[in-house]
Design a protein around this motif. Structure first.
Motif, short mmCIF file in Angstrom:
data_model
loop_
_atom_site.label_atom_id
_atom_site.label_comp_id
_atom_site.label_asym_id
_atom_site.label_seq_id
_atom_site.Cartn_x
_atom_site.Cartn_y
_atom_site.Cartn_z
N THR A 60 39.40 -8.12 -69.81
CA THR A 60 40.71 -7.46 -69.73
C THR A 60 41.03 -6.98 -68.32
N ARG A 61 40.03 -6.98 -67.43
CA ARG A 61 40.25 -6.49 -66.07
C ARG A 61 40.41 -7.64 -65.09
N GLN A 62 40.99 -7.32 -63.94
CA GLN A 62 41.19 -8.34 -62.90
C GLN A 62 39.84 -8.94 -62.50
N HIS A 63 39.80 -10.23 -62.35
CA HIS A 63 38.62 -11.01 -61.99
C HIS A 63 37.55 -10.99 -63.08
N GLY A 64 37.80 -10.33 -64.22
CA GLY A 64 36.85 -10.31 -65.32
C GLY A 64 35.62 -9.46 -65.07
N ILE A 65 35.68 -8.53 -64.11
CA ILE A 65 34.54 -7.69 -63.77
C ILE A 65 34.80 -6.28 -64.30
N SER A 66 33.82 -5.73 -65.00
CA SER A 66 33.97 -4.39 -65.58
C SER A 66 34.06 -3.32 -64.49
N ALA A 67 34.49 -2.14 -64.87
CA ALA A 67 34.56 -1.02 -63.92
C ALA A 67 33.17 -0.70 -63.38
N LYS A 68 32.15 -0.75 -64.24
CA LYS A 68 30.78 -0.50 -63.81
C LYS A 68 30.34 -1.57 -62.81
N GLY A 69 30.63 -2.82 -63.10
CA GLY A 69 30.28 -3.90 -62.19
C GLY A 69 30.99 -3.79 -60.85
N GLY A 70 32.27 -3.46 -60.89
CA GLY A 70 33.04 -3.29 -59.67
C GLY A 70 32.53 -2.13 -58.82
N SER A 71 32.18 -1.04 -59.47
CA SER A 71 31.64 0.12 -58.74
C SER A 71 30.30 -0.22 -58.10
N PHE A 72 29.47 -0.96 -58.82
CA PHE A 72 28.18 -1.37 -58.27
C PHE A 72 28.39 -2.22 -57.02
N MET A 73 29.29 -3.19 -57.11
CA MET A 73 29.56 -4.07 -55.97
C MET A 73 30.12 -3.28 -54.79
N GLU A 74 31.02 -2.35 -55.08
CA GLU A 74 31.60 -1.53 -54.03
C GLU A 74 30.52 -0.71 -53.32
N GLY A 75 29.58 -0.17 -54.08
CA GLY A 75 28.48 0.59 -53.49
C GLY A 75 27.61 -0.25 -52.59
N ILE A 76 27.29 -1.47 -53.03
CA ILE A 76 26.49 -2.38 -52.20
C ILE A 76 27.20 -2.64 -50.88
N LEU A 77 28.48 -3.00 -50.94
CA LEU A 77 29.22 -3.32 -49.72
C LEU A 77 29.40 -2.10 -48.82
N GLN A 78 29.62 -0.95 -49.40
CA GLN A 78 29.81 0.28 -48.62
C GLN A 78 28.53 0.66 -47.88
N HIS A 79 27.38 0.45 -48.50
CA HIS A 79 26.11 0.84 -47.90
C HIS A 79 25.35 -0.34 -47.29
N LEU A 80 26.03 -1.46 -47.10
CA LEU A 80 25.36 -2.67 -46.61
C LEU A 80 24.58 -2.47 -45.32
N PRO A 81 25.13 -1.82 -44.29
CA PRO A 81 24.34 -1.65 -43.06
C PRO A 81 23.00 -0.96 -43.30
N SER A 82 22.98 0.04 -44.13
CA SER A 82 21.72 0.75 -44.43
C SER A 82 20.78 -0.12 -45.27
N LEU A 83 21.32 -0.84 -46.23
CA LEU A 83 20.50 -1.69 -47.09
C LEU A 83 19.82 -2.81 -46.30
N LEU A 84 20.51 -3.33 -45.28
CA LEU A 84 19.96 -4.43 -44.50
C LEU A 84 18.68 -4.04 -43.76
N ARG A 85 18.51 -2.78 -43.50
CA ARG A 85 17.27 -2.33 -42.85
C ARG A 85 16.06 -2.64 -43.72
N PHE A 86 16.27 -2.71 -45.01
CA PHE A 86 15.18 -2.98 -45.94
C PHE A 86 15.17 -4.43 -46.43
N SER A 87 16.35 -5.01 -46.62
CA SER A 87 16.41 -6.36 -47.20
C SER A 87 16.29 -7.47 -46.16
N LEU A 88 16.63 -7.18 -44.90
CA LEU A 88 16.45 -8.12 -43.79
C LEU A 88 15.70 -7.39 -42.68
#
Length: 153
Positions: A60-88
């Motif tokens: 029922t939502r745009q792109h078929g992604i739930s609010a929980k899924g969208g929030s999770f993705m937004e958090g990843i992208l918002q904190h990407l510079p910090s996450l890269l210190r660990f993932s790369l």
């Protein structure tokens, strides 16, 4: 998951050694090739429901992604510079990242697109979004640190 990744790395190294070789568990071994990553896939299940259904999608939502899924993705992208210190974590890790390397090189997402850092994957039968793939991680990352950090954003 983290234990399985470590077991696979140890098994690959042991098998190579047994045959007189060395396994190069490196993200980029040649500038002529795309490189090797350790893409992380995330989906959400409702533990409170009887069906244990996937709650990442919501038709029922745009792109078929739930609010929980969208929030999770937004958090990843918002904190990407910090996450890269660990993932790369190494210079070699960053050599694998860039245009044409199937990893993404910007803080962006898309549906079924190989050149973005965060890709939404669809079910081939239903066309619904089922999970998200984080492509900016590789075998040099400490999986015991990088995987839980992705969940904490």
């Amino acid at each position: 998951l983290a234990d399985d990744v470590m077991l696979a790395k140890e098994t690959i190294s042991a098998c190579a050694k047994k045959f007189g070789m060395k396994a190069l568990l490196l993200p980029k071994t040649s500038m002529c090739h795309a490189g090797d990553g350790l893409n992380l896939h995330f989906s959400f299940r409702d533990r409170n429901s009887q069906s244990n259904e996937n709650t990442f999608s919501d038709h029922t939502r745009q792109h078929g992604i739930s609010a929980k899924g969208g929030s999770f993705m937004e958090g990843i992208l918002q904190h990407l510079p910090s996450l890269l210190r660990f993932s790369l974590p190494t210079v070699n890790s960053f050599r694998r990242v860039g245009p044409g390397c199937w990893t993404g090189h910007k803080a962006e997402w898309a549906i079924e697109h190989k050149e973005v850092s965060l890709g939404v994957c669809l079910d081939l039968n239903t066309g619904l979004a089922t999970h998200v793939e984080f492509k900016l991680s590789d075998v040099c990352a400490n999986i015991y640190l990088s995987y839980p950090l992705e969940w904490k954003v």
